[in-house]
Design a protein around this motif. Structure first.
Motif, mmCIF file in Angstrom:
data_model
loop_
_atom_site.group_PDB
_atom_site.id
_atom_site.type_symbol
_atom_site.label_atom_id
_atom_site.label_comp_id
_atom_site.label_asym_id
_atom_site.label_seq_id
_atom_site.Cartn_x
_atom_site.Cartn_y
_atom_site.Cartn_z
ATOM 1 N N VAL A 39 3.245 -62.470 -12.236
ATOM 2 C CA VAL A 39 4.048 -62.320 -13.280
ATOM 3 C C VAL A 39 5.329 -63.018 -13.369
ATOM 4 O O VAL A 39 5.874 -64.000 -14.233
ATOM 5 C CB VAL A 39 3.477 -61.248 -13.990
ATOM 6 N N ILE A 40 5.887 -62.684 -12.497
ATOM 7 C CA ILE A 40 7.924 -62.917 -12.620
ATOM 8 C C ILE A 40 7.771 -64.301 -11.954
ATOM 9 O O ILE A 40 8.780 -64.869 -12.857
ATOM 10 C CB ILE A 40 8.295 -61.780 -11.104
ATOM 11 N N GLU A 41 7.473 -65.105 -10.885
ATOM 12 C CA GLU A 41 6.491 -66.113 -10.819
ATOM 13 C C GLU A 41 6.772 -66.713 -11.390
ATOM 14 O O GLU A 41 6.875 -68.779 -11.591
ATOM 15 C CB GLU A 41 5.465 -66.324 -9.301
ATOM 16 N N SER A 42 5.282 -66.414 -12.762
ATOM 17 C CA SER A 42 5.210 -66.963 -13.719
ATOM 18 C C SER A 42 6.278 -67.119 -14.762
ATOM 19 O O SER A 42 5.426 -68.343 -16.005
ATOM 20 C CB SER A 42 3.466 -67.100 -14.315
ATOM 21 N N GLY A 43 7.059 -66.690 -15.140
ATOM 22 C CA GLY A 43 8.096 -66.135 -16.077
ATOM 23 C C GLY A 43 8.457 -65.584 -16.238
ATOM 24 O O GLY A 43 8.669 -65.226 -18.019
ATOM 25 N N GLY A 44 7.549 -64.399 -16.489
ATOM 26 C CA GLY A 44 7.248 -62.866 -17.511
ATOM 27 C C GLY A 44 8.362 -62.391 -16.942
ATOM 28 O O GLY A 44 8.512 -62.594 -15.712
ATOM 29 N N SER A 45 8.143 -61.028 -17.165
ATOM 30 C CA SER A 45 9.259 -60.084 -16.601
ATOM 31 C C SER A 45 8.368 -58.233 -16.479
ATOM 32 O O SER A 45 7.022 -58.438 -17.553
ATOM 33 C CB SER A 45 10.541 -59.649 -17.664
ATOM 34 N N VAL A 46 8.661 -57.861 -15.570
ATOM 35 C CA VAL A 46 8.697 -56.424 -16.125
ATOM 36 C C VAL A 46 9.078 -55.175 -16.354
ATOM 37 O O VAL A 46 9.740 -54.931 -15.092
ATOM 38 C CB VAL A 46 7.930 -56.812 -14.461
ATOM 39 N N ASP A 47 8.977 -54.206 -16.798
ATOM 40 C CA ASP A 47 9.810 -53.707 -17.329
ATOM 41 C C ASP A 47 9.068 -52.168 -17.078
ATOM 42 O O ASP A 47 7.919 -51.994 -16.504
ATOM 43 C CB ASP A 47 10.160 -53.274 -18.925
ATOM 44 N N LYS A 48 9.247 -51.772 -17.152
ATOM 45 C CA LYS A 48 9.529 -50.090 -17.095
ATOM 46 C C LYS A 48 7.898 -49.486 -17.622
ATOM 47 O O LYS A 48 6.787 -49.313 -16.733
ATOM 48 C CB LYS A 48 10.154 -48.306 -17.443
ATOM 49 N N ASP A 49 7.703 -50.065 -18.956
ATOM 50 C CA ASP A 49 6.204 -49.479 -19.873
ATOM 51 C C ASP A 49 5.372 -50.734 -19.851
ATOM 52 O O ASP A 49 4.325 -49.811 -18.949
ATOM 53 C CB ASP A 49 7.202 -50.297 -20.792
ATOM 54 N N LYS A 50 5.784 -52.075 -18.618
ATOM 55 C CA LYS A 50 5.118 -52.929 -18.136
ATOM 56 C C LYS A 50 3.992 -52.482 -17.134
ATOM 57 O O LYS A 50 2.965 -52.841 -17.242
ATOM 58 C CB LYS A 50 5.605 -53.815 -18.959
ATOM 59 N N MET A 51 5.188 -51.994 -16.140
ATOM 60 C CA MET A 51 4.864 -51.466 -14.716
ATOM 61 C C MET A 51 3.932 -50.147 -15.241
ATOM 62 O O MET A 51 2.679 -50.364 -14.057
ATOM 63 C CB MET A 51 5.916 -50.910 -13.933
ATOM 64 N N SER A 52 4.211 -49.292 -16.094
ATOM 65 C CA SER A 52 2.786 -48.468 -16.151
ATOM 66 C C SER A 52 1.429 -48.734 -16.340
ATOM 67 O O SER A 52 0.359 -48.126 -15.616
ATOM 68 C CB SER A 52 3.287 -47.304 -17.047
ATOM 69 N N ARG A 53 1.591 -49.803 -16.834
ATOM 70 C CA ARG A 53 0.408 -50.425 -17.442
ATOM 71 C C ARG A 53 -0.417 -51.108 -16.847
ATOM 72 O O ARG A 53 -1.774 -50.507 -16.709
ATOM 73 C CB ARG A 53 0.663 -51.734 -18.854
ATOM 74 N N PHE A 54 1.008 -51.844 -15.821
ATOM 75 C CA PHE A 54 0.043 -52.779 -14.103
ATOM 76 C C PHE A 54 -0.650 -51.235 -13.402
ATOM 77 O O PHE A 54 -1.844 -51.659 -13.258
ATOM 78 C CB PHE A 54 0.829 -53.327 -13.924
ATOM 79 N N ILE A 55 -0.367 -50.161 -13.360
ATOM 80 C CA ILE A 55 -0.226 -49.123 -12.180
ATOM 81 C C ILE A 55 -1.798 -48.733 -13.135
ATOM 82 O O ILE A 55 -2.762 -48.830 -11.943
ATOM 83 C CB ILE A 55 0.566 -47.969 -13.428
ATOM 84 N N GLU A 56 -1.826 -47.942 -14.712
ATOM 85 C CA GLU A 56 -3.224 -47.734 -14.240
ATOM 86 C C GLU A 56 -4.101 -48.656 -14.593
ATOM 87 O O GLU A 56 -5.303 -48.843 -14.040
ATOM 88 C CB GLU A 56 -3.183 -48.060 -16.233
ATOM 89 N N LEU A 57 -4.326 -50.370 -14.751
ATOM 90 C CA LEU A 57 -5.106 -51.227 -14.610
ATOM 91 C C LEU A 57 -5.574 -51.707 -13.256
ATOM 92 O O LEU A 57 -6.731 -51.635 -12.688
ATOM 93 C CB LEU A 57 -4.364 -52.877 -15.059
#
Length: 325
Positions: free
Chosen positions: A63-81
């Motif tokens: 995600v980061i290498e494609s130009g995106g960002s990973v904040d705390k809320d987004k990390m929580s969603r990634f963890i759930e996935l």
């Protein structure tokens, strides 16, 4: 168990966040420890915890290498996935930009449920979205409307909702009718202003390209070449819903949103949304999307609250009325 792998320095801060808050979130979620060593990472813990964490980190790095960002809320969603075995959805969701706001923020679908909902809007003339608060029902519908308007698919955007308290009880409120009902329409105004910009939104409203009005204003009209959104539809009566659904004209697209767990109708009236979904589900060119607690993006704590209430609803009722003391 210890697992080592390399991590580029330029993605470390983006991955783990300020004060390593994302790293701490990963450690709590999977019961592991994350340590830096020799230009890379060491994951220390059980085999399953390490495998989950590695899958998460590898996808977050993409995600980061494609130009995106990973904040705390987004990390929580990634963890759930990852925990749900759906890590393959992380990167596609990040690339799926629906609209860019006036301030340059990219609006994306943040869950698979939201992605399916956005696709349904694109592919159908009429879409129903049922789901809990914070699942993006209204916001994504407005984003779709703005996109459709910008590319010239429709000539105007019409947003409406039932002002439930604006019936017989409006009289004591100050101001004219518009001033009385505007508080009920504020969430719709806010979304439009964010995406168009306040000044541009005002200009579009002035020339009739944007209309935000209570549901009662829809009676007797035919809305051609319009993107129409009915929000809070769980609070429509059967008659109001039928009236609204027959307002659609040529070249129009309609989205109806609501949360059937928050019906505020009085005197045991039946919800028009519940009836409409029951009657129209399966009809050609009509989609019914059911968003879930896992689609809530407002805040991680909101998802936890909804899950707790959902679990409580499965329990047999208690006879002890004073157990809150």
């Amino acid at each position: 168990m210890i697992k080592k792998f390399e991590l580029k320095n330029d993605v470390y801060a983006g991955l783990f966040g300020s004060f390593d808050e994302n790293a701490k979130e990963i450690e709590r979620a999977f019961g592991i420890r994350i340590m830096t060593a020799d230009g890379g990472l060491q994951l220390i813990g059980s085999q399953s915890g390490i495998e989950w964490a590695q899958t998460l980190i590898e996808n977050a790095v993409k995600v980061i290498e494609s130009g995106g960002s990973v904040d705390k809320d987004k990390m929580s969603r990634f963890i759930e996935l990852v925990k749900e075995g759906r890590s393959e959805e992380i990167l596609p969701l990040e690339k799926d930009v629906k609209v860019v706001t006036a301030g340059g923020r990219k609006i994306k679908c943040l869950t698979a449920g939201q992605r399916d909902y956005a696709a349904a809007i694109e592919e159908h003339t009429l879409t129903f979205a049922i789901g809990p608060a914070g699942s993006g029902k209204t916001y994504l519908a407005v984003a779709a409307a703005v996109t459709s308007f910008r590319r010239g698919d429709v000539k105007r955007i019409v947003l409406t909702r039932p002002a439930l308290e604006a019936g017989e009880r409006l009289g004591f409120l100050p101001g004219d009718l518009k001033e009385k009902v505007d508080p009920y329409l504020t969430p719709l105004y806010d979304a439009l202003k964010e995406m168009f910009g306040s000044e541009n939104c005002a200009k579009l409203t002035e020339r009739g390209a944007i209309e935000v009005a209570p549901l009662a204003y829809m009676r007797g009209r035919t809305l051609n070449e319009a993107f129409i959104i009915l929000d809070e539809a769980q609070n429509t009566t059967r008659e109001q819903m039928r009236m609204f659904l027959t307002r659609m004209g040529n070249g129009s697209k309609t989205v109806v949103t609501g949360d059937i767990t928050q019906i505020d109708l009085q005197d045991k009236q039946s919800s028009g949304l519940v009836e409409a979904v029951r009657v129209l589900d399966g009809v050609d060119d009509i989609a019914v999307c059911r968003l879930k607690g896992s689609d809530v993006v407002r805040s991680p704590i909101v998802r936890k609250i909804l899950k707790a209430y959902e679990e409580a609803g499965k329990m047999p009722p208690t006879d002890d009325k004073n157990n809150l003391a």
